[in-house]
Scaffold this motif. Structure first.
Motif, PDB file in Angstrom:
ATOM      1  N   HIS A   1       0.828  -1.213   0.000  1.00 49.51           N
ATOM      2  CA  HIS A   1       0.000   0.000   0.000  1.00 49.51           C
ATOM      3  C   HIS A   1       0.863   1.263   0.000  1.00 49.51           C
ATOM      4  CE1 HIS A   1      -3.135  -2.789   1.688  1.00 49.51           C
ATOM      5  NE2 HIS A   1      -3.864  -2.116   0.833  1.00 49.51           N
ATOM      6  N   TYR A   2       0.337   2.302  -0.657  1.00 48.00           N
ATOM      7  CA  TYR A   2       1.027   3.591  -0.676  1.00 48.00           C
ATOM      8  C   TYR A   2       0.515   4.472   0.458  1.00 48.00           C
ATOM      9  CZ  TYR A   2       3.369   2.493  -5.031  1.00 48.00           C
ATOM     10  OH  TYR A   2       4.193   1.911  -5.979  1.00 48.00           O
ATOM     11  N   VAL A   3       1.059   4.221   1.640  1.00 53.29           N
ATOM     12  CA  VAL A   3       0.904   5.090   2.811  1.00 53.29           C
ATOM     13  C   VAL A   3       2.213   4.986   3.581  1.00 53.29           C
ATOM     14  CG1 VAL A   3      -1.612   4.920   3.097  1.00 53.29           C
ATOM     15  CG2 VAL A   3      -0.138   3.234   4.195  1.00 53.29           C
ATOM     16  N   ARG A   4       2.439   5.944   4.470  1.00 54.01           N
ATOM     17  CA  ARG A   4       3.629   5.876   5.320  1.00 54.01           C
ATOM     18  C   ARG A   4       3.191   5.638   6.758  1.00 54.01           C
ATOM     19  NH1 ARG A   4       6.049  10.603   6.054  1.00 54.01           N
ATOM     20  NH2 ARG A   4       4.221  11.737   5.314  1.00 54.01           N
ATOM     21  N   SER A   5       4.038   4.956   7.510  1.00 56.43           N
ATOM     22  CA  SER A   5       3.793   4.865   8.950  1.00 56.43           C
ATOM     23  C   SER A   5       5.128   4.997   9.661  1.00 56.43           C
ATOM     24  CB  SER A   5       3.112   3.542   9.320  1.00 56.43           C
ATOM     25  OG  SER A   5       4.007   2.458   9.296  1.00 56.43           O
ATOM     26  N   SER A   6       5.072   5.558  10.862  1.00 56.33           N
ATOM     27  CA  SER A   6       6.296   5.699  11.648  1.00 56.33           C
ATOM     28  C   SER A   6       5.931   5.734  13.123  1.00 56.33           C
ATOM     29  CB  SER A   6       7.057   6.968  11.252  1.00 56.33           C
ATOM     30  OG  SER A   6       6.263   8.109  11.499  1.00 56.33           O
ATOM     31  N   ALA A   7       6.940   5.527  13.964  1.00 57.89           N
ATOM     32  CA  ALA A   7       6.712   5.506  15.405  1.00 57.89           C
ATOM     33  C   ALA A   7       6.299   6.892  15.891  1.00 57.89           C
ATOM     34  CB  ALA A   7       7.982   5.060  16.120  1.00 57.89           C
ATOM     35  N   SER A   8       5.306   6.909  16.788  1.00 53.15           N
ATOM     36  CA  SER A   8       4.863   8.150  17.430  1.00 53.15           C
ATOM     37  C   SER A   8       4.665   7.809  18.902  1.00 53.15           C
ATOM     38  CB  SER A   8       3.545   8.627  16.800  1.00 53.15           C
ATOM     39  OG  SER A   8       3.049   9.749  17.491  1.00 53.15           O
ATOM     40  N   GLY A   9       5.707   8.101  19.706  1.00 56.22           N
ATOM     41  CA  GLY A   9       5.673   7.653  21.099  1.00 56.22           C
ATOM     42  C   GLY A   9       5.783   6.146  21.150  1.00 56.22           C
ATOM     43  N   ASN A  10       4.885   5.497  21.876  1.00 53.13           N
ATOM     44  CA  ASN A  10       4.962   4.034  21.993  1.00 53.13           C
ATOM     45  C   ASN A  10       4.027   3.328  21.012  1.00 53.13           C
ATOM     46  OD1 ASN A  10       2.564   4.755  23.113  1.00 53.13           O
ATOM     47  ND2 ASN A  10       2.792   3.561  25.001  1.00 53.13           N
ATOM     48  N   LYS A  11       3.537   4.068  20.002  1.00 53.83           N
ATOM     49  CA  LYS A  11       2.693   3.437  18.989  1.00 53.83           C
ATOM     50  C   LYS A  11       3.078   3.984  17.618  1.00 53.83           C
ATOM     51  CE  LYS A  11      -1.055   6.810  19.575  1.00 53.83           C
ATOM     52  NZ  LYS A  11      -2.480   7.007  19.905  1.00 53.83           N
ATOM     53  N   ARG A  12       2.372   3.526  16.576  1.00 58.71           N
ATOM     54  CA  ARG A  12       2.685   3.987  15.220  1.00 58.71           C
ATOM     55  C   ARG A  12       1.576   4.882  14.706  1.00 58.71           C
ATOM     56  NH1 ARG A  12       7.063   1.781  13.224  1.00 58.71           N
ATOM     57  NH2 ARG A  12       6.640   2.224  11.037  1.00 58.71           N
ATOM     58  N   ALA A  13       1.950   5.814  13.836  1.00 56.00           N
ATOM     59  CA  ALA A  13       0.990   6.721  13.208  1.00 56.00           C
ATOM     60  C   ALA A  13       1.052   6.516  11.696  1.00 56.00           C
ATOM     61  CB  ALA A  13       1.323   8.166  13.567  1.00 56.00           C
ATOM     62  N   MET A  14      -0.086   6.791  11.018  1.00 56.88           N
ATOM     63  CA  MET A  14      -0.173   6.626   9.569  1.00 56.88           C
ATOM     64  C   MET A  14      -0.236   7.992   8.895  1.00 56.88           C
ATOM     65  SD  MET A  14      -3.167   4.813   7.247  1.00 56.88           S
ATOM     66  CE  MET A  14      -3.322   3.396   8.310  1.00 56.88           C
ATOM     67  N   TYR A  15       0.477   8.114   7.770  1.00 55.75           N
ATOM     68  CA  TYR A  15       0.541   9.383   7.039  1.00 55.75           C
ATOM     69  C   TYR A  15       0.295   9.145   5.553  1.00 55.75           C
ATOM     70  CZ  TYR A  15       2.978  10.856  11.288  1.00 55.75           C
ATOM     71  OH  TYR A  15       3.310  11.107  12.594  1.00 55.75           O
ATOM     72  N   ARG A  16      -0.034  10.215   4.837  1.00 57.96           N
ATOM     73  CA  ARG A  16      -0.137  10.129   3.384  1.00 57.96           C
ATOM     74  C   ARG A  16       1.244   9.795   2.812  1.00 57.96           C
ATOM     75  NH1 ARG A  16      -2.905  15.395   1.050  1.00 57.96           N
ATOM     76  NH2 ARG A  16      -3.663  14.023  -0.596  1.00 57.96           N
ATOM     77  N   PRO A  17       1.291   9.170   1.620  1.00 62.99           N
ATOM     78  CA  PRO A  17       2.584   8.749   1.066  1.00 62.99           C
ATOM     79  C   PRO A  17       3.304   9.886   0.348  1.00 62.99           C
ATOM     80  CG  PRO A  17       0.848   8.153  -0.449  1.00 62.99           C
ATOM     81  CD  PRO A  17       0.168   8.795   0.750  1.00 62.99           C
ATOM     82  N   THR A  18       4.532   9.612  -0.021  1.00 60.40           N
ATOM     83  CA  THR A  18       5.312  10.576  -0.805  1.00 60.40           C
ATOM     84  C   THR A  18       4.661  10.803  -2.162  1.00 60.40           C
ATOM     85  OG1 THR A  18       7.351   9.907   0.303  1.00 60.40           O
ATOM     86  CG2 THR A  18       7.590  10.990  -1.835  1.00 60.40           C
TER      87      THR A  18
END
Length: 392
Positions: free
Chosen positions: A138-155
């Motif tokens: 899938h074309y989305v980004r995710s990264s760590a945000s504190g002790n969980k992960r967050a989802m972002y729009r892709p490049t």
């Protein structure tokens, strides 16, 4: 490169299950993970069988795609499993799609598929296989945000699939990885050639997988043989303009092919499943200011609970950019007020929340649209306005 998945430990001690659809994106994900030294297992879901006569060039998860996924796994040098999810897919996605259409809604089965088959059932299977993460194309980004992960729009915003992933729960998001989120599609094709994958130039799937020719009504006729019941085409002012062969042939916002002649351009503004009526009116009658949501999923940091009111950016269709809105929870009901209004919003579609309208926007969740409230005098969805569209 070994930290590309934000995981502790050595890649060779880390098992990555890759959901392989037989397309370019997921095949490149599997090849990248293998190149980076991870213990990779490919899994392909058999979701349905169209039969030999159907052209599958634009759809995914049918026979040819399973063959393509198997060949890609062989080329990459990873174990590959095909799982028969046909009955689960029919029950969780196809039947729900048909029932939603019959109820006068405009469903999005790709979201239901991610929500049930892929991110519940496949995710559980990945854990059963000893996976540390499940990776998808899938074309989305995710990264760590504190002790969980967050989802972002892709490049690559032209490929942005965040709208279709709004129902991903926090628990699922923590286990999922999206290795393509930071690169453009052109780079993915380039990598496919570098890895020597035979599907490097395979076209992207465009249609809903079990509706390969875009004929929704035909699929619904097969799933629900008695669904297409005739009824009246009624103007918003109460005039009966003609007859139709079933509301499954219409969608909110439709202008062409309505089947009645009038002195003004007419649009489908509402589908009344109970009375079997297609209600039409001028374009202004499509303007929606407020949507009422069901099955809301929230993955923001602050709780969305009773009494909450947040300024957000919302998308009510996949092809539109996020626009300013306010989400509220009152008496257990989640509503979204669209600051500038939006035309042709249909029940059954998704309203997806973001924290901004920028390229870096974070996905905060979303919900299914249960009903809409129109701007001005066009409140055709409100019960008190029902007499305006007189029963016939």
């Amino acid at each position: 490169m070994h930290n590309s998945l934000d995981l502790p430990g050595r890649p060779e001690d880390t098992r990555v299950v890759v959901a392989m659809s037989g397309g370019v994106d997921s095949s490149v994900v599997a090849a990248l993970m293998k190149q980076q030294g991870y213990d990779v297992v490919g899994v392909t879901l058999q979701l349905y069988d169209h039969g030999v006569a159907v052209n599958r060039a634009k759809s995914c998860c049918a026979g040819q795609d399973i063959h393509d996924a198997r060949r890609a796994a062989e080329k990459i040098g990873i174990p590959h499993y095909v799982l028969d999810y046909e009955s689960r897919f029919k029950e969780a996605v196809m039947d729900r799609f048909a029932d939603s259409y019959i109820a006068g809604e405009t469903p999005i089965p790709c979201v239901s598929c991610n929500q049930t088959v892929k991110f519940q059932d496949l995710l559980k299977t990945a854990k059963d296989l000893g996976a540390d993460v499940l990776a998808t194309g899938h074309y989305v980004r995710s990264s760590a945000s504190g002790n969980k992960r967050a989802m972002y729009r892709p490049t690559d915003l032209d490929r942005d699939q965040s709208y279709f992933l709004f129902a991903t729960t926090q628990e699922q998001l923590d286990f999922l990885r999206f290795p393509l989120g930071g690169m453009p599609k052109s780079k993915v094709r380039e990598l496919a050639h570098e890895f020597g994958l035979s599907i490097a130039d395979k076209p992207d799937s465009q249609d809903i997988c079990f509706v390969p020719n875009g004929d929704y009504a035909e699929v619904i006729r097969k799933l629900r043989p008695n669904a297409a019941e005739p009824g009246d085409i009624v103007h918003i002012d109460g005039r009966v303009l003609g007859k139709h062969e079933g509301i499954i042939h219409f969608t909110i916002g439709q202008r062409r092919g309505i089947g009645v002649a009038a002195g003004e351009p007419l649009y489908v503004v509402r589908l009344d499943a109970d009375a079997k009526r297609v209600i039409v009116g001028p374009r202004e009658a499509l303007a929606t200011r407020k949507v009422f949501l069901r099955e809301v999923n929230w993955i923001g940091d602050t709780l969305l609970d009773e009494g909450a009111e947040f300024e957000i950016f919302a998308k009510v269709r996949s092809t539109r950019p996020p626009a300013p809105a306010i989400v509220r929870v009152e008496n257990g009901t989640t509503t979204v007020e669209l600051t500038s209004g939006e035309a042709g919003v249909a029940p059954g579609q998704a309203c997806v929340f973001f924290d901004s309208d920028t390229e870096e926007a974070r996905v905060l969740g979303g919900g299914w649209i249960a009903r809409t409230e129109r701007v001005g005098d066009w409140q055709v969805d409100s019960p008190q306005q029902e007499p305006q569209v007189s029963a016939v």
